[in-house]
Design an enzyme around this catalytic site. Structure first.
Site, short mmCIF file in Angstrom:
data_model
loop_
_atom_site.label_atom_id
_atom_site.label_comp_id
_atom_site.label_asym_id
_atom_site.label_seq_id
_atom_site.Cartn_x
_atom_site.Cartn_y
_atom_site.Cartn_z
N ASP A 79 24.08 14.19 29.79
CA ASP A 79 23.11 15.36 30.13
C ASP A 79 23.83 16.01 31.48
O ASP A 79 23.08 16.50 32.11
CB ASP A 79 21.90 14.50 30.34
CG ASP A 79 22.13 13.46 31.83
OD1 ASP A 79 23.19 13.31 32.11
OD2 ASP A 79 21.24 13.06 32.33
N HIS A 290 49.31 33.06 34.03
CA HIS A 290 47.61 32.40 34.21
C HIS A 290 48.23 30.94 34.60
O HIS A 290 47.25 30.17 34.09
CB HIS A 290 46.93 32.45 33.14
CG HIS A 290 46.41 34.03 32.99
ND1 HIS A 290 45.54 34.45 31.93
CD2 HIS A 290 46.57 34.89 33.71
CE1 HIS A 290 45.43 35.92 32.23
NE2 HIS A 290 45.93 36.00 33.23
N ASP A 307 47.01 34.83 42.85
CA ASP A 307 45.89 35.98 42.06
C ASP A 307 44.72 35.29 41.91
O ASP A 307 44.34 34.18 41.61
CB ASP A 307 46.49 35.88 40.66
CG ASP A 307 45.79 37.01 39.92
OD1 ASP A 307 44.81 37.48 40.47
OD2 ASP A 307 46.31 37.30 38.76
N ASP A 318 39.79 40.62 42.10
CA ASP A 318 40.88 40.61 41.38
C ASP A 318 42.17 41.07 42.18
O ASP A 318 42.51 42.24 41.91
CB ASP A 318 40.85 40.66 39.92
CG ASP A 318 42.08 40.18 39.17
OD1 ASP A 318 42.81 39.37 39.45
OD2 ASP A 318 42.00 40.82 37.98
N HIS A 390 52.95 42.23 30.62
CA HIS A 390 51.29 42.23 30.65
C HIS A 390 51.02 43.53 30.86
O HIS A 390 51.87 44.59 31.10
CB HIS A 390 50.65 41.23 31.32
CG HIS A 390 51.03 41.37 32.76
ND1 HIS A 390 50.41 42.49 33.67
CD2 HIS A 390 51.69 40.64 33.42
CE1 HIS A 390 50.89 42.12 34.99
NE2 HIS A 390 51.70 41.09 34.87
N HIS A 394 43.22 46.84 34.07
CA HIS A 394 42.25 46.43 33.17
C HIS A 394 40.73 46.76 33.92
O HIS A 394 40.72 47.07 35.48
CB HIS A 394 41.92 44.81 32.83
CG HIS A 394 41.97 44.15 33.68
ND1 HIS A 394 40.87 43.56 34.74
CD2 HIS A 394 43.04 43.22 34.41
CE1 HIS A 394 41.39 42.89 35.55
NE2 HIS A 394 42.60 42.57 35.29
N HIS A 401 37.93 40.57 33.63
CA HIS A 401 38.64 41.59 32.31
C HIS A 401 37.17 42.36 32.08
O HIS A 401 36.47 41.91 30.96
CB HIS A 401 39.03 41.20 31.35
CG HIS A 401 40.36 40.36 32.09
ND1 HIS A 401 41.09 39.26 31.25
CD2 HIS A 401 41.10 40.47 33.03
CE1 HIS A 401 42.08 39.03 31.76
NE2 HIS A 401 42.14 39.81 33.21
N GLU A 418 48.26 46.39 38.57
CA GLU A 418 48.74 45.04 38.94
C GLU A 418 50.25 44.68 38.06
O GLU A 418 50.45 44.14 37.20
CB GLU A 418 48.21 44.09 38.32
CG GLU A 418 47.32 44.10 37.03
CD GLU A 418 46.67 42.74 36.67
OE1 GLU A 418 46.88 41.66 36.76
OE2 GLU A 418 45.36 42.80 36.38
N TYR A 422 58.84 39.20 36.43
CA TYR A 422 59.05 37.90 36.24
C TYR A 422 60.34 37.46 35.69
O TYR A 422 60.53 38.00 34.53
CB TYR A 422 57.91 37.07 35.47
CG TYR A 422 56.48 37.88 35.92
CD1 TYR A 422 55.80 37.30 36.98
CD2 TYR A 422 56.14 39.07 35.10
CE1 TYR A 422 54.35 37.79 37.18
CE2 TYR A 422 54.85 39.56 35.45
CZ TYR A 422 54.08 39.08 36.68
OH TYR A 422 52.94 39.58 36.78
N ARG A 439 53.83 39.54 41.40
CA ARG A 439 52.93 40.35 40.95
C ARG A 439 52.10 40.98 42.23
O ARG A 439 51.82 40.13 43.33
CB ARG A 439 51.72 39.79 40.02
CG ARG A 439 50.91 40.70 39.61
CD ARG A 439 50.14 40.10 38.44
NE ARG A 439 49.30 38.83 38.42
CZ ARG A 439 49.78 37.79 37.77
NH1 ARG A 439 50.98 37.78 37.21
NH2 ARG A 439 49.16 36.74 37.91
N GLU A 441 48.62 43.06 43.11
CA GLU A 441 47.34 43.62 42.32
C GLU A 441 46.42 44.07 43.16
O GLU A 441 45.99 43.53 44.13
CB GLU A 441 46.77 42.40 41.36
CG GLU A 441 45.79 42.89 40.62
CD GLU A 441 45.05 41.90 39.78
OE1 GLU A 441 45.45 40.52 39.99
OE2 GLU A 441 44.35 42.26 38.84
N1 GLY Z 1 43.56 37.42 37.21
C1 GLY Z 1 43.56 37.81 35.91
C2 GLY Z 1 44.23 39.19 36.00
O1 GLY Z 1 44.75 39.68 36.88
O2 GLY Z 1 44.03 39.83 34.95
MN MN Z 2 44.65 38.78 38.71
MN MN Z 3 43.71 41.55 36.81
#
Ligand code: GLY
Ligand code: MN
Ligand code: MN
Length: 474
Positions: A79, A290, A307, A318, A390, A394, A401, A418, A422, A439, A441
Site C-alpha cells: 500500500d 543523464h 545539472d 534546470d 544532444h 528545450h 522538458h 545548454e 564530452y 556542460r 546550462e
Molecule cells: N537536466 C536535463 C536537461 O538538461 O535537459
Molecule cells: Mn539540465
Molecule cells: Mn536542460
C-alpha cells in the site's frame, strides 16, 4: 499523540499508536477532520487560473469539450505509493493537486444548479477515514474556496458526462495515462486511448475524439507573469544552492555527498522537490549525459558536472555548472570550458523572437565544430555529434522538458541554452582530452525584442567559478 486523545478521549491510549492504527476508526470519523492546507508555499490567485481557462475557451470551437484527467497515483508495492505529482495540464489550468480529479472545459457551458459554467472540476470528496492515514486532502469545497473553480464530487462525473457528451461534437482528451502499453507476456500492444475512443464511438456516434489540444501547448509555452515569477524563484533557489555547494565541495567527497548537500540546500530554500533527478557526475562520468549512479569518490583534479533544478510551486529550474573540484581548471579543462562558454554565448546571442527555434543550437554547433577542429580533437573523419550529442535548447516550465512549439522563438518562451563537450575515454583524439565532460546550462526568457538570461546571477565564467571555489579554502 494529541490525535489519539482527540479521537478516543482516553489518556491511556497514548503510545499505543500501532495497535490503534489497526482499529476501525469509527469514532475518529465523526470527531476530527484534519484542517486542509495547500501543499505548495506559493498559491497563485484564482484569477490567474481563470484567465488561462478563459483564454483556452476562446480557442474551443462550438459543441466542444476539453477533458483533462489527473495524473495517476503509482503503486510502489503493497500500500506504498511513489510521491504523487499532478500532471502539468491540470496543474496549469486549476492548481488542483489531487489524484482522481477531472476538469471539463465546455464551449457551450454546463448547467450546475442555478448557473451555467464553462469550467467544472470533479474531485473526490474528503474522507476522514483516509485522511487519518494520509493527511488532509483538497475536496470540492476547498477547490472552490482556494482556487476559485466550480467543483463537484467526483462521484457526480459519470452521469453528468453522459449528458454532456450527447450534445458534444468534438472531445479533446488530455492527461490520459501512458498512451500505449506493451502487455508484459504476450508483448501485445494495449492502447488506453483506443479503448476509450471505442467506448465513446459506441455510445456517441456523432463524437470526434482527439488526443491533445494544440492551443494549450501554445499557451503553456508563452509564460504569463505569474509563471515568470515562479520560474525566477525556482532558478534563484537553484543558483543559491549551487553556490552553497561550491563552498563545501572538496576532493574525497562522493558524488552522492554532493547531491545530498545540494538537494538539502534546495529544500531549505523552499523547493518542494527536485524538478528531475539531480546529476552529479565527476571525472569521466560527466560524459554520461543523464548520469545518476553517484558512487564515485571525487578525485583531486576531477571536473564535476552538476545539472540540477528546484521544483518550486510546480515550476522547474534546470541549471548546469561544471566545476574543478580542486579549485583550478587544468589547462585542458580550461580550454574546453572556454569553448563551451563561447558556444553558449553565441547561442544566447541568437535568442530573440522570430528566429528559428533551432538557431541557438546551430550557433553552438558551429562554434564547437570550429574550435574542436582547431584543437585537433575533431578531424575530417569524425562528427561533432560524437562530442556534443544532444540538443542545445528545450522549453522549461512546469515540466523540465516542457511542452511548446519548436518552429520559431516567440516572446514569452522560456528555454534552456545548454551546449556541452564530452570526450569519452577512447575517443579518436589525443588522450589528454579523454574523460573531460563539460556542460553549461542557463535559462533564457524570450522578450518582445530580445532575450533575458533568467539565471544570469549564477557565475559561469571560469575565473568567477574558481573564485567561488576558493571561499572557505585555506
Ligand atoms: N537536466 C536535463 C536537461 O538538461 O535537459
Ligand atoms: Mn539540465
Ligand atoms: Mn536542460
Amino acid at each position: 499523540m494529541d490525535r489519539y486523545r482527540l479521537a478516543f478521549g482516553h489518556r491511556w491510549v497514548q503510545g499505543a499508536g500501532l495497535f490503534l492504527a489497526a482499529l476501525p476508526l469509527i469514532a475518529a470519523d465523526s470527531l476530527w477532520i484534519p484542517p486542509y492546507e495547500y501543499p505548495y508555499a506559493d498559491v497563485l490567485s484564482p484569477a490567474v487560473y481563470h484567465q488561462r481557462r478563459q483564454q483556452l475557451l476562446r480557442s474551443l470551437g462550438p459543441r466542444s469539450l476539453l477533458l483533462v484527467v489527473a495524473a495517476e497515483r503509482h503503486l510502489r508495492n503493497g500500500d506504498v505509493y511513489y510521491p504523487y505529482r499532478q500532471n502539468s495540464w491540470l496543474w496549469y489550468l486549476t492548481g488542483i493537486p489531487e489524484p482522481n480529479t477531472i476538469l471539463l472545459l465546455s464551449s457551450e457551458g454546463i448547467q450546475v444548479q442555478e448557473q451555467r459554467v464553462h469550467a467544472l472540476a470533479f474531485i473526490p470528496e474528503r474522507n476522514p477515514r483516509h485522511e487519518r492515514w494520509e493527511g488532509a486532502r483538497m475536496g470540492p469545497v476547498e477547490a472552490e474556496r482556494l482556487l476559485g473553480i466550480t467543483a463537484l464530487p467526483r462521484s457526480a462525473f459519470d452521469s453528468l458526462l453522459l449528458q454532456i457528451l450527447a450534445t458534444t461534437d468534438t472531445l479533446y482528451l488530455l492527461g490520459l495515462p501512458t498512451p500505449l502499453l506493451r502487455l508484459p507476456v504476450s508483448g501485445r500492444p494495449f492502447s488506453i486511448e483506443q479503448q476509450e475512443t471505442e467506448w465513446l464511438r459506441e455510445r456517441f456516434p456523432q463524437l470526434v475524439a482527439r488526443r491533445g489540444f494544440p492551443p494549450l501547448v501554445q499557451l503553456r509555452a508563452q509564460k504569463d507573469t505569474a509563471e515568470l515569477r515562479l520560474l525566477r524563484r525556482a532558478i534563484a533557489i537553484t543558483g543559491e544552492a549551487l553556490q552553497a555547494l561550491w563552498h563545501t565541495a572538496r576532493p574525497g567527497m562522493s558524488e552522492r555527498d554532493l547531491q545530498i548537500l545540494l538537494e538539502s540546500e534546495l529544500r531549505r530554500r523552499g523547493a518542494e522537490d527536485v524538478a528531475f533527478p539531480t546529476i552529479v557526475a565527476a571525472g569521466p562520468n560527466a560524459c554520461i549525459l543523464h548520469y545518476t549512479n553517484g558512487h564515485r569518490r571525487i578525485a583531486d583534479g576531477d571536473l564535476v558536472l552538476i545539472d540540477c533544478g528546484a521544483q518550486y510551486a510546480g515550476y522547474a529550474a534546470d541549471i548546469t555548472r561544471t566545476i574543478p573540484i580542486s579549485g583550478y581548471f587544468t589547462a585542458e579543462q580550461r580550454t574546453l570550458y572556454n569553448i563551451v562558454l563561447e558556444a553558449q554565448d553565441s547561442a544566447i546571442a541568437a535568442c530573440r523572437p522570430g528566429v528559428p527555434f533551432a538557431l541557438p543550437h546551430q550557433r553552438a554547433v558551429a562554434v564547437l565544430e570550429r574550435r574542436l577542429r582547431q584543437l585537433g580533437i575533431l578531424d575530417t573523419g569524425s562528427n561533432v555529434r560524437h562530442y556534443f550529442p544532444h540538443a542545445t535548447s528545450h522549453h522549461l516550465g512546469l515540466d523540465v522538458h516542457d511542452v511548446g512549439p519548436t518552429d520559431t522563438l516567440r516572446p514569452g518562451y522560456v528555454i534552456t541554452v545548454e551546449p556541452g563537450v564530452y570526450v569519452p575515454p577512447g575517443s579518436p583524439c589525443d588522450q589528454r582530452w579523454w574523460g573531460i565532460g563539460i556542460r553549461i546550462e542557463d535559462v533564457v526568457h524570450i522578450t518582445d525584442n530580445g532575450a533575458e538570461i533568467l539565471s544570469a546571477a549564477i557565475p559561469r565564467r571560469p575565473e568567477e567559478v574558481e573564485a567561488l571555489l576558493h571561499v572557505n579554502r585555506p
